[in-house]
Scaffold this motif. Structure first.
Motif, PDB file in Angstrom:
ATOM      1  N   THR A 177       0.831  -1.207   0.000  1.00 23.59           N
ATOM      2  CA  THR A 177       0.000   0.000   0.000  1.00 23.59           C
ATOM      3  C   THR A 177       0.860   1.249   0.000  1.00 23.59           C
ATOM      4  OG1 THR A 177      -1.582  -1.235   1.332  1.00 23.59           O
ATOM      5  CG2 THR A 177      -1.999   1.108   1.065  1.00 23.59           C
ATOM      6  N   ASN A 178       0.599   2.114  -0.969  1.00 21.03           N
ATOM      7  CA  ASN A 178       1.272   3.404  -1.023  1.00 21.03           C
ATOM      8  C   ASN A 178       0.277   4.475  -0.563  1.00 21.03           C
ATOM      9  OD1 ASN A 178       2.458   5.823  -1.636  1.00 21.03           O
ATOM     10  ND2 ASN A 178       2.747   5.394  -3.825  1.00 21.03           N
ATOM     11  N   PRO A 179       0.539   5.112   0.598  1.00 16.61           N
ATOM     12  CA  PRO A 179      -0.423   6.078   1.134  1.00 16.61           C
ATOM     13  C   PRO A 179      -0.714   7.212   0.155  1.00 16.61           C
ATOM     14  CG  PRO A 179       1.351   5.654   2.710  1.00 16.61           C
ATOM     15  CD  PRO A 179       1.738   4.983   1.449  1.00 16.61           C
ATOM     16  N   GLU A 180       0.230   7.468  -0.791  1.00 16.52           N
ATOM     17  CA  GLU A 180       0.051   8.569  -1.755  1.00 16.52           C
ATOM     18  C   GLU A 180      -0.943   8.209  -2.870  1.00 16.52           C
ATOM     19  OE1 GLU A 180       1.813  11.534  -1.101  1.00 16.52           O
ATOM     20  OE2 GLU A 180       2.149  10.295   0.691  1.00 16.52           O
ATOM     21  N   ASP A 181      -1.165   6.893  -3.090  1.00 22.86           N
ATOM     22  CA  ASP A 181      -2.045   6.465  -4.193  1.00 22.86           C
ATOM     23  C   ASP A 181      -3.478   6.965  -4.007  1.00 22.86           C
ATOM     24  OD1 ASP A 181      -0.248   5.124  -5.685  1.00 22.86           O
ATOM     25  OD2 ASP A 181      -0.794   3.103  -5.031  1.00 22.86           O
ATOM     26  N   ASN A 182      -4.195   7.057  -5.137  1.00 17.00           N
ATOM     27  CA  ASN A 182      -5.626   7.340  -5.019  1.00 17.00           C
ATOM     28  C   ASN A 182      -6.356   6.042  -4.658  1.00 17.00           C
ATOM     29  OD1 ASN A 182      -5.635   5.830  -7.336  1.00 17.00           O
ATOM     30  ND2 ASN A 182      -6.156   7.516  -8.709  1.00 17.00           N
ATOM     31  N   ILE A 183      -7.687   6.133  -4.500  1.00 17.63           N
ATOM     32  CA  ILE A 183      -8.446   4.961  -4.042  1.00 17.63           C
ATOM     33  C   ILE A 183      -8.278   3.777  -4.998  1.00 17.63           C
ATOM     34  CG2 ILE A 183     -10.796   4.060  -3.679  1.00 17.63           C
ATOM     35  CD1 ILE A 183     -11.474   6.457  -2.102  1.00 17.63           C
ATOM     36  N   ALA A 184      -8.336   4.038  -6.314  1.00 16.18           N
ATOM     37  CA  ALA A 184      -8.205   2.936  -7.287  1.00 16.18           C
ATOM     38  C   ALA A 184      -6.859   2.239  -7.132  1.00 16.18           C
ATOM     39  CB  ALA A 184      -8.373   3.465  -8.710  1.00 16.18           C
ATOM     40  N   GLY A 185      -5.807   3.020  -6.931  1.00 13.91           N
ATOM     41  CA  GLY A 185      -4.466   2.454  -6.760  1.00 13.91           C
ATOM     42  C   GLY A 185      -4.369   1.609  -5.504  1.00 13.91           C
ATOM     43  N   LYS A 186      -4.996   2.120  -4.415  1.00 14.30           N
ATOM     44  CA  LYS A 186      -4.964   1.362  -3.154  1.00 14.30           C
ATOM     45  C   LYS A 186      -5.761   0.064  -3.278  1.00 14.30           C
ATOM     46  CE  LYS A 186      -4.155   5.321  -0.142  1.00 14.30           C
ATOM     47  NZ  LYS A 186      -4.854   6.519   0.321  1.00 14.30           N
ATOM     48  N   LEU A 187      -6.886   0.131  -4.005  1.00 14.95           N
ATOM     49  CA  LEU A 187      -7.700  -1.084  -4.183  1.00 14.95           C
ATOM     50  C   LEU A 187      -6.941  -2.132  -5.000  1.00 14.95           C
ATOM     51  CD1 LEU A 187     -11.278   0.382  -4.729  1.00 14.95           C
ATOM     52  CD2 LEU A 187     -10.526  -1.027  -2.817  1.00 14.95           C
ATOM     53  N   LEU A 188      -6.158  -1.664  -5.980  1.00 15.50           N
ATOM     54  CA  LEU A 188      -5.339  -2.614  -6.750  1.00 15.50           C
ATOM     55  C   LEU A 188      -4.351  -3.303  -5.802  1.00 15.50           C
ATOM     56  CD1 LEU A 188      -4.408  -3.851  -9.485  1.00 15.50           C
ATOM     57  CD2 LEU A 188      -2.786  -1.982  -9.668  1.00 15.50           C
TER      58      LEU A 188
ATOM     59  N   ASN B 233      -6.854   1.822 -16.670  1.00 18.04           N
ATOM     60  CA  ASN B 233      -5.655   0.985 -16.844  1.00 18.04           C
ATOM     61  C   ASN B 233      -5.450   0.063 -15.651  1.00 18.04           C
ATOM     62  OD1 ASN B 233      -4.615   1.539 -19.428  1.00 18.04           O
ATOM     63  ND2 ASN B 233      -3.911   3.557 -18.724  1.00 18.04           N
ATOM     64  N   ILE B 234      -5.695   0.618 -14.446  1.00 20.39           N
ATOM     65  CA  ILE B 234      -5.580  -0.201 -13.227  1.00 20.39           C
ATOM     66  C   ILE B 234      -6.586  -1.349 -13.283  1.00 20.39           C
ATOM     67  CG2 ILE B 234      -6.077  -0.192 -10.743  1.00 20.39           C
ATOM     68  CD1 ILE B 234      -4.748   2.560 -10.590  1.00 20.39           C
ATOM     69  N   GLN B 235      -7.818  -1.012 -13.711  1.00 27.46           N
ATOM     70  CA  GLN B 235      -8.890  -2.011 -13.807  1.00 27.46           C
ATOM     71  C   GLN B 235      -8.470  -3.156 -14.736  1.00 27.46           C
ATOM     72  OE1 GLN B 235     -12.439   0.066 -15.014  1.00 27.46           O
ATOM     73  NE2 GLN B 235     -13.740  -1.639 -14.427  1.00 27.46           N
ATOM     74  N   ALA B 236      -7.855  -2.802 -15.872  1.00 24.85           N
ATOM     75  CA  ALA B 236      -7.436  -3.816 -16.852  1.00 24.85           C
ATOM     76  C   ALA B 236      -6.345  -4.708 -16.265  1.00 24.85           C
ATOM     77  CB  ALA B 236      -6.949  -3.134 -18.132  1.00 24.85           C
TER      78      ALA B 236
ATOM     79  N   PHE C 157      -6.704   3.971   5.699  1.00 18.66           N
ATOM     80  CA  PHE C 157      -6.437   4.659   4.432  1.00 18.66           C
ATOM     81  C   PHE C 157      -7.676   5.339   3.839  1.00 18.66           C
ATOM     82  CE2 PHE C 157      -2.963   1.529   4.660  1.00 18.66           C
ATOM     83  CZ  PHE C 157      -1.886   2.407   4.562  1.00 18.66           C
ATOM     84  N   GLY C 158      -8.748   5.428   4.659  1.00 24.30           N
ATOM     85  CA  GLY C 158      -9.948   6.139   4.200  1.00 24.30           C
ATOM     86  C   GLY C 158     -10.616   5.507   2.994  1.00 24.30           C
TER      87      GLY C 158
ATOM     88  N   ARG D  17     -16.279  -0.827  -0.860  1.00 28.50           N
ATOM     89  CA  ARG D  17     -15.467  -1.060  -2.062  1.00 28.50           C
ATOM     90  C   ARG D  17     -14.820  -2.445  -2.013  1.00 28.50           C
ATOM     91  NH1 ARG D  17     -14.180   3.528  -5.052  1.00 28.50           N
ATOM     92  NH2 ARG D  17     -13.567   1.983  -6.618  1.00 28.50           N
ATOM     93  N   ILE D  18     -14.803  -3.069  -0.826  1.00 33.95           N
ATOM     94  CA  ILE D  18     -14.170  -4.385  -0.693  1.00 33.95           C
ATOM     95  C   ILE D  18     -15.180  -5.464  -0.342  1.00 33.95           C
ATOM     96  CG2 ILE D  18     -12.570  -5.723   0.740  1.00 33.95           C
ATOM     97  CD1 ILE D  18     -10.703  -3.381   0.570  1.00 33.95           C
ATOM     98  N   TYR D  19     -16.099  -5.157   0.574  1.00 35.01           N
ATOM     99  CA  TYR D  19     -17.111  -6.146   0.962  1.00 35.01           C
ATOM    100  C   TYR D  19     -18.475  -5.738   0.406  1.00 35.01           C
ATOM    101  CZ  TYR D  19     -13.866  -8.077   4.489  1.00 35.01           C
ATOM    102  OH  TYR D  19     -12.804  -8.672   5.132  1.00 35.01           O
ATOM    103  N   ASN D  20     -19.137  -6.674  -0.280  1.00 34.43           N
ATOM    104  CA  ASN D  20     -20.503  -6.385  -0.730  1.00 34.43           C
ATOM    105  C   ASN D  20     -21.464  -6.507   0.456  1.00 34.43           C
ATOM    106  OD1 ASN D  20     -21.173  -9.082  -0.302  1.00 34.43           O
ATOM    107  ND2 ASN D  20     -20.691  -9.660  -2.407  1.00 34.43           N
ATOM    108  N   LYS D  21     -22.765  -6.299   0.186  1.00 33.10           N
ATOM    109  CA  LYS D  21     -23.737  -6.228   1.285  1.00 33.10           C
ATOM    110  C   LYS D  21     -23.734  -7.518   2.120  1.00 33.10           C
ATOM    111  CE  LYS D  21     -28.626  -5.130   2.093  1.00 33.10           C
ATOM    112  NZ  LYS D  21     -29.303  -6.385   2.335  1.00 33.10           N
ATOM    113  N   THR D  22     -23.750  -8.664   1.428  1.00 31.01           N
ATOM    114  CA  THR D  22     -23.779  -9.950   2.146  1.00 31.01           C
ATOM    115  C   THR D  22     -22.543 -10.106   3.018  1.00 31.01           C
ATOM    116  OG1 THR D  22     -24.746 -10.767   0.103  1.00 31.01           O
ATOM    117  CG2 THR D  22     -24.223 -12.407   1.761  1.00 31.01           C
ATOM    118  N   GLN D  23     -21.393  -9.737   2.451  1.00 28.75           N
ATOM    119  CA  GLN D  23     -20.142  -9.868   3.207  1.00 28.75           C
ATOM    120  C   GLN D  23     -20.119  -8.902   4.394  1.00 28.75           C
ATOM    121  OE1 GLN D  23     -17.666  -9.129  -0.191  1.00 28.75           O
ATOM    122  NE2 GLN D  23     -17.336 -11.294  -0.628  1.00 28.75           N
TER     123      GLN D  23
END
Length: 563
Positions: A404-415, A500-503, A534-535, A540-546
């Motif tokens: 985890t890079n604290p400087e990354d945006n949310i998409a980068g952190k999720l990757l 690009n991150i998504q791909a 990391f805010g 973004r990680i767990y869906n409703k069931t989870q």
């Protein structure tokens, strides 16, 4: 106090009060319309009801890879013939002469029609489903209204199994009330069986948490109706599981030192146990219980490995003491791995394989009972499975720290999060076959990326134009225009980076199943703490069931949690 920390009952007692409606039974079979035919040898043939029902199971699966497999076809035909009348058995003798095409088309069309229903109709169907859920989907447990996990019996159909399961295609029979054991409290309203039927048995056992059970006919295993993962009982059990794994953290060094010492033991039994434990710890292998011959697929775990499942290479690809594993694990999923092991392990394996046939057991002096007894002695509650949970959770925590890079945006952190989760899935060998739609959806994403690149290039031109204009005029309006164009460019560049991150994520993920470890092996508190630190919104990680399943962790975890 939160409901996770209410008073506990005394040992072994799981509840004082349990009241429910019993399972919801799948509706009876609806015969095919008169104009939908089954053909044998080119001629239409009217089937008896029981035979027709089983034919529809096969017809529905025609566009599935399963129906092309010989095992599946043979098992299906064998079981189907048992349902036929003697007249039908006389006629239908060859699956290749059976034509299910018209039946298949009927179900495909029916499906399409259901998808195309107007909104009001769909709403009506949803309301009916909700009504069933309200009536059957809840129970009263010690005064709390708790959600039930799977309150419907499984519909009849053809068994699929995972991997190359030898029983695929066999007939899963319809569950009847006469098959079902009900469990509830004595003083509750005991559920009524459907009209004209009776339960197999009603019992009042408060040391177990299931509400109903029956034996399914293919593997002869017990199936249960249980509480939903979000219920207090399940949440507590989940929490305890991870607490046991956290206790292992304090003694794992002692255990490792002990099994290293045992590699040199005078007793072969101890040596085998020590090598097996090394595999379970280092490679997160499952223990591998003994199984009934011929009852199930030929799958193995660590203790049941045979000589044919490993090959020893003193040198391979620039590494020393390499063990090459190749076997079918749980659910017939192939485990293939080349691992460089420590020299004493390698020497011991040579010894264990000496003068043995390929089908002989590698650990012939070892069984899971002996192994787990030893583990229990090392730490209360320790079994081979706890190593899997411990190693999975500790890997996630370490990988998150490293990636985890604290400087990354949310998409980068999720990757980074998904990459950490992938490291765990690879450790646990959680694979999936590449989804059928993968190439298509990747292509769509690539087209979107190309279009976005074009937009970025155009926006760069616009910025340049605006800057030139400002150079010439130096007026405030032109300056504001430069800012506006730059802002737009920045937004487009961010969108492109996100795509690009998504791909990257999609490509790295195509053969790995992240869900299994996320639900069963990773302490959710590690994820919750990471999100808070990391805010990152937890959804973004767990869906409703989870989120419901892990409510206990979300309630009680701060950002400083350490596994």
């Amino acid at each position: 106090c939160s409901r996770w920390e209410e008073e506990k009952n005394e040992d072994g007692v799981k509840w004082m009060q349990l009241e429910h409606r019993g399972p919801y039974f799948v509706p009876p079979y609806e015969p095919l319309p008169k104009d939908v035919h089954f053909y044998y040898d080119g001629k239409p043939l009217k089937l008896s009801l029981a035979t027709e029902e089983v034919a529809t199971f096969y017809a529905k699966m025609l566009d599935h890879e399963y129906t092309t497999k010989e095992i599946f076809q043979n098992n299906f035909f064998h079981d189907w013939r048992k349902e036929m009348t003697s007249e039908e058995q006389e006629i239908i003798k060859d699956l290749d002469k059976c034509d299910f095409g018209e039946i298949h088309k009927y179900f495909v069309d029916k499906n399409e029609a259901r998808k195309a229903l107007p909104k009001e109709e769909k709403q009506k169907l949803k309301e009916e489903a909700d009504k069933i859920q309200e009536e059957y989907g809840y129970c009263i447990l010690d005064g709390h209204r708790e959600k039930i996990g799977n309150f419907k019996t499984e519909p009849p159909g053809l068994f699929r199994g995972r991997g190359e399961h030898p029983k695929m295609g066999m007939l899963k029979k319809r569950i009847m009330p006469e098959d079902v054991i009900i469990n509830c409290s004595k003083d509750s309203k005991i559920p009524k069986p459907p009209e004209g039927h009776k339960w197999k048995e009603v019992r009042f056992d408060n040391t177990v948490t299931w509400l109903a059970s029956w034996t399914e006919n293919i593997q002869n295993t017990l199936k249960y109706i249980m509480l939903n993962p979000s219920s207090k009982l399940k949440g507590e059990k989940d929490w305890q599981k991870y607490e046991v794994a956290r206790r292992l953290k304090d003694v794992v060094h002692t255990i490792r030192a002990q099994y290293r010492k045992d590699w040199k033991s005078k007793e072969i039994k101890k040596r085998q146990r020590a090598v097996a434990l090394y595999f379970i710890d280092k490679l997160a292998l499952r223990a591998g219980n003994e199984k009934e011959e011929g009852e199930t697929a030929d799958t193995v775990g660590c203790c049941s490995l045979r000589v044919e499942h490993i090959q020893l290479h003193p040198q391979l690809d620039g590494q020393e003491h390499v063990v090459e594993f190749d076997f079918l694990g749980k659910d017939s999923i192939r485990y293939y791995n080349k691992v460089s092991v420590e020299k004493p392990v390698f020497k011991n394996l040579q010894l264990f394989m000496k003068n043995k046939d390929p089908t002989d057991d590698l650990f012939d002096h070892l069984n899971t009972t002996f192994l787990n007894k030893h583990l229990q002695h090392l730490m209360d509650g320790l079994t081979a499975k706890v190593f899997r949970t411990y190693n999975a959770s500790i890997t996630l925590q370490e990988q998150l720290k490293a990636l985890t890079n604290p400087e990354d945006n949310i998409a980068g952190k999720l990757l980074s999060y998904n990459r950490a989760n992938r490291a765990v899935a690879i450790l646990c060998n959680h694979q999936r076959s590449i989804p059928k739609t993968f190439a298509k959806s990747m292509q769509v994403l690539q087209e979107k990326i190309d279009a976005k690149k074009k937009q970025v290039e155009e926006a760069q031109e616009e910025v340049k134009k605006a800057e030139d204009e400002f150079k010439d005029t130096k007026d405030a309006k032109a300056e504001a225009n430069v800012e506006k164009k730059k802002k737009l460019l920045k937004r487009l560049e961010e969108q492109l980076a996100k795509m690009n991150i998504q791909a990257t994520d999609k490509e790295e993920n195509k053969q790995i199943a992240l869900g299994t470890s996320k639900l069963n092996y990773l302490d959710p508190r590690i994820t919750v703490a990471w999100c808070k630190k990391f805010g990152i919104p937890i959804e973004r990680i767990y869906n409703k069931t989870q989120r419901e399943k892990f409510a206990w962790a979300i309630d009680m975890t701060g950002e400083d949690f350490e596994f």
